[in-house]
Motif scaffolding. Sequence first.
Motif, PDB file in Angstrom:
ATOM      1  N   HIS A 260      11.698  21.669 -38.577  1.00  0.00           N
ATOM      2  CA  HIS A 260      11.789  21.926 -37.143  1.00  0.00           C
ATOM      3  C   HIS A 260      13.002  21.231 -36.537  1.00  0.00           C
ATOM      4  O   HIS A 260      13.749  21.841 -35.748  1.00  0.00           O
ATOM      5  CB  HIS A 260      10.512  21.450 -36.450  1.00  0.00           C
ATOM      6  CG  HIS A 260      10.620  21.387 -34.955  1.00  0.00           C
ATOM      7  ND1 HIS A 260      10.492  22.495 -34.150  1.00  0.00           N
ATOM      8  CD2 HIS A 260      10.879  20.340 -34.124  1.00  0.00           C
ATOM      9  CE1 HIS A 260      10.654  22.139 -32.887  1.00  0.00           C
ATOM     10  NE2 HIS A 260      10.887  20.849 -32.838  1.00  0.00           N
ATOM     11  N   ASP A 263      16.291  22.847 -37.686  1.00  0.00           N
ATOM     12  CA  ASP A 263      16.497  24.096 -36.961  1.00  0.00           C
ATOM     13  C   ASP A 263      16.971  23.842 -35.531  1.00  0.00           C
ATOM     14  O   ASP A 263      17.818  24.573 -35.004  1.00  0.00           O
ATOM     15  CB  ASP A 263      15.210  24.919 -36.940  1.00  0.00           C
ATOM     16  CG  ASP A 263      14.947  25.655 -38.245  1.00  0.00           C
ATOM     17  OD1 ASP A 263      15.891  25.871 -39.019  1.00  0.00           O
ATOM     18  OD2 ASP A 263      13.777  26.021 -38.491  1.00  0.00           O
ATOM     19  N   GLU A 264      16.405  22.824 -34.885  1.00  0.00           N
ATOM     20  CA  GLU A 264      16.787  22.527 -33.500  1.00  0.00           C
ATOM     21  C   GLU A 264      18.257  22.162 -33.388  1.00  0.00           C
ATOM     22  O   GLU A 264      18.949  22.600 -32.463  1.00  0.00           O
ATOM     23  CB  GLU A 264      15.917  21.385 -32.958  1.00  0.00           C
ATOM     24  CG  GLU A 264      14.518  21.812 -32.552  1.00  0.00           C
ATOM     25  CD  GLU A 264      14.548  22.825 -31.422  1.00  0.00           C
ATOM     26  OE1 GLU A 264      15.105  22.510 -30.354  1.00  0.00           O
ATOM     27  OE2 GLU A 264      14.020  23.945 -31.610  1.00  0.00           O
ATOM     28  N   ILE A 265      18.753  21.350 -34.324  1.00  0.00           N
ATOM     29  CA  ILE A 265      20.175  20.989 -34.320  1.00  0.00           C
ATOM     30  C   ILE A 265      21.028  22.243 -34.473  1.00  0.00           C
ATOM     31  O   ILE A 265      22.012  22.459 -33.747  1.00  0.00           O
ATOM     32  CB  ILE A 265      20.481  19.993 -35.452  1.00  0.00           C
ATOM     33  CG1 ILE A 265      19.855  18.619 -35.154  1.00  0.00           C
ATOM     34  CG2 ILE A 265      21.985  19.854 -35.665  1.00  0.00           C
ATOM     35  CD1 ILE A 265      20.539  17.865 -34.044  1.00  0.00           C
ATOM     36  N   LYS A 267      20.276  25.335 -33.813  1.00  0.00           N
ATOM     37  CA  LYS A 267      20.121  26.260 -32.698  1.00  0.00           C
ATOM     38  C   LYS A 267      20.909  25.814 -31.466  1.00  0.00           C
ATOM     39  O   LYS A 267      21.589  26.609 -30.819  1.00  0.00           O
ATOM     40  CB  LYS A 267      18.644  26.395 -32.321  1.00  0.00           C
ATOM     41  CG  LYS A 267      17.812  27.215 -33.288  1.00  0.00           C
ATOM     42  CD  LYS A 267      16.350  27.209 -32.841  1.00  0.00           C
ATOM     43  CE  LYS A 267      15.463  27.941 -33.817  1.00  0.00           C
ATOM     44  NZ  LYS A 267      14.028  27.856 -33.444  1.00  0.00           N
ATOM     45  N   ARG A 268      20.803  24.528 -31.125  1.00  0.00           N
ATOM     46  CA  ARG A 268      21.336  24.081 -29.835  1.00  0.00           C
ATOM     47  C   ARG A 268      22.770  23.556 -29.903  1.00  0.00           C
ATOM     48  O   ARG A 268      23.409  23.377 -28.873  1.00  0.00           O
ATOM     49  CB  ARG A 268      20.422  23.022 -29.220  1.00  0.00           C
ATOM     50  CG  ARG A 268      20.298  21.720 -29.984  1.00  0.00           C
ATOM     51  CD  ARG A 268      19.358  20.747 -29.266  1.00  0.00           C
ATOM     52  NE  ARG A 268      19.068  19.546 -30.023  1.00  0.00           N
ATOM     53  CZ  ARG A 268      19.875  18.481 -30.071  1.00  0.00           C
ATOM     54  NH1 ARG A 268      21.017  18.491 -29.413  1.00  0.00           N
ATOM     55  NH2 ARG A 268      19.520  17.420 -30.775  1.00  0.00           N
ATOM     56  N   HIS A 269      23.267  23.291 -31.101  1.00  0.00           N
ATOM     57  CA  HIS A 269      24.624  22.760 -31.227  1.00  0.00           C
ATOM     58  C   HIS A 269      25.560  23.905 -31.597  1.00  0.00           C
ATOM     59  O   HIS A 269      25.544  24.415 -32.706  1.00  0.00           O
ATOM     60  CB  HIS A 269      24.664  21.683 -32.312  1.00  0.00           C
ATOM     61  CG  HIS A 269      25.849  20.764 -32.204  1.00  0.00           C
ATOM     62  ND1 HIS A 269      27.120  21.212 -31.932  1.00  0.00           N
ATOM     63  CD2 HIS A 269      25.964  19.416 -32.345  1.00  0.00           C
ATOM     64  CE1 HIS A 269      27.950  20.198 -31.906  1.00  0.00           C
ATOM     65  NE2 HIS A 269      27.279  19.096 -32.163  1.00  0.00           N
ATOM     66  N   ASN A 270      26.414  24.284 -30.656  1.00  0.00           N
ATOM     67  CA  ASN A 270      27.285  25.437 -30.860  1.00  0.00           C
ATOM     68  C   ASN A 270      28.507  25.126 -31.717  1.00  0.00           C
ATOM     69  O   ASN A 270      29.129  26.051 -32.260  1.00  0.00           O
ATOM     70  CB  ASN A 270      27.751  25.989 -29.510  1.00  0.00           C
ATOM     71  CG  ASN A 270      26.612  26.589 -28.708  1.00  0.00           C
ATOM     72  OD1 ASN A 270      25.691  27.175 -29.275  1.00  0.00           O
ATOM     73  ND2 ASN A 270      26.660  26.424 -27.399  1.00  0.00           N
ATOM     74  N   HIS A 288      21.559  30.487 -39.444  1.00  0.00           N
ATOM     75  CA  HIS A 288      21.771  30.173 -38.029  1.00  0.00           C
ATOM     76  C   HIS A 288      23.200  30.465 -37.580  1.00  0.00           C
ATOM     77  O   HIS A 288      23.586  30.098 -36.463  1.00  0.00           O
ATOM     78  CB  HIS A 288      21.441  28.696 -37.765  1.00  0.00           C
ATOM     79  CG  HIS A 288      19.976  28.416 -37.658  1.00  0.00           C
ATOM     80  ND1 HIS A 288      19.265  28.597 -36.495  1.00  0.00           N
ATOM     81  CD2 HIS A 288      19.075  27.972 -38.573  1.00  0.00           C
ATOM     82  CE1 HIS A 288      17.995  28.272 -36.683  1.00  0.00           C
ATOM     83  NE2 HIS A 288      17.850  27.886 -37.945  1.00  0.00           N
ATOM     84  N   LYS A 290      26.195  29.409 -38.992  1.00  0.00           N
ATOM     85  CA  LYS A 290      27.113  28.285 -39.086  1.00  0.00           C
ATOM     86  C   LYS A 290      27.998  28.394 -40.328  1.00  0.00           C
ATOM     87  O   LYS A 290      27.531  28.767 -41.406  1.00  0.00           O
ATOM     88  CB  LYS A 290      26.335  26.956 -39.143  1.00  0.00           C
ATOM     89  CG  LYS A 290      25.349  26.753 -38.005  1.00  0.00           C
ATOM     90  CD  LYS A 290      26.024  26.797 -36.639  1.00  0.00           C
ATOM     91  CE  LYS A 290      25.016  26.539 -35.516  1.00  0.00           C
ATOM     92  NZ  LYS A 290      25.627  26.667 -34.170  1.00  0.00           N
TER      93      LYS A 290
END
Length: 352
Positions: A260, A263-265, A267-270, A288, A290
């Motif tokens: 989790h 995934d959060e890193i 998702k939110r880090h462009n 994701h 990257k």
Amino acid sequence: MSYTLRATKREYNNWKKAFNKKKAAPEKPDFRRIGLMDPSIGTSNMGDFIIQDAVKSVLRETFPDSFVSTFPTQLSRKMDSVQLMQDQDVIFIGGTNLLASNMEARFQWKVTPIDSYFIPNKMVLFGTGWWQYQDKPNAYTQNLYSGLLSKSLLHSVRDSYSRDMLKSIGIENVVNTSCPTLWNINPAHCKSIQTSKASDVITTLTFYNKDFKQDAAMIKMLQQNYDHVYVWIQGFEDMEYLHQLAPDMKKIISVHPDLHFYDEILKRHNDIEYVGTRLHAGIRAIQHGKRTLIVAVDNRAQEIGKDTNLNVIKREDLDRALNFVTKPYVTDIQLPVDAIALWKNQFNKTSF
């Protein structure tokens, strides 16, 4: 009864008695019963959850009206589990490097001739791979696989090496589909991934396959070339190893050991990309969108990289990582789409 390995003679006789007394199967229901041997049950490697996420997604798509039951691969099972497995129409072996040439000594996939007796030829490989580069499977392993694996359905393995090892012992009904974690990475997805270097990087380590000199050099290179170095703790002892490699923790931010948080890193880090030694952490980063470089520490990433053009370098060739860091890189995953379709479509034509 030496061939039963860890099972005692009493256990074997009890299991056999229960099997012989088993009542006639009830009338077949309208839906199929699908078993899944799941390596993420009892694991301390978060990469297994990445694999199972993909495996279960494909099973939902392929068998939308079926009932799926999961069973552990890495934990020993008793008769109640075996009886449930007997009731399944087919049992998939859901990925990871469970295959080996010496199954009497390699217990990551806990199967024995007892399973061959009670669940004969019911198992189907699904994106499964070979543990390491090994000699041809020994006689014990050949007999075990011959008793466990379906002889009528196609098996899916994740690289050409695994396919060739099975074919070397007469298992011809096998195709190389690559790992199911890659199946949704199509050309359009690849084109959406930026080609230029990001400002930050996320990396991983592999505590059970250490090379202190090369791993320390990788961390140092990342510290020198990125504003922040995130480290996802994918394995149980990765954090301890990180402190050995970079005691000052300069620029380093640790990410909690749960999929989790990884995934959060992502998702939110462009403005972040992946450079690390964990194969499926790298594939997750590609999922994701990257930019990704995988530093291979064993045969798994190397073999998948050969087959699919996944961006992989050997750890001893770490100097090549600077090319990725300093120059544009175009993601161009090439999947064996015909083999994937062949494996999936067979289930439209059979009732098991």
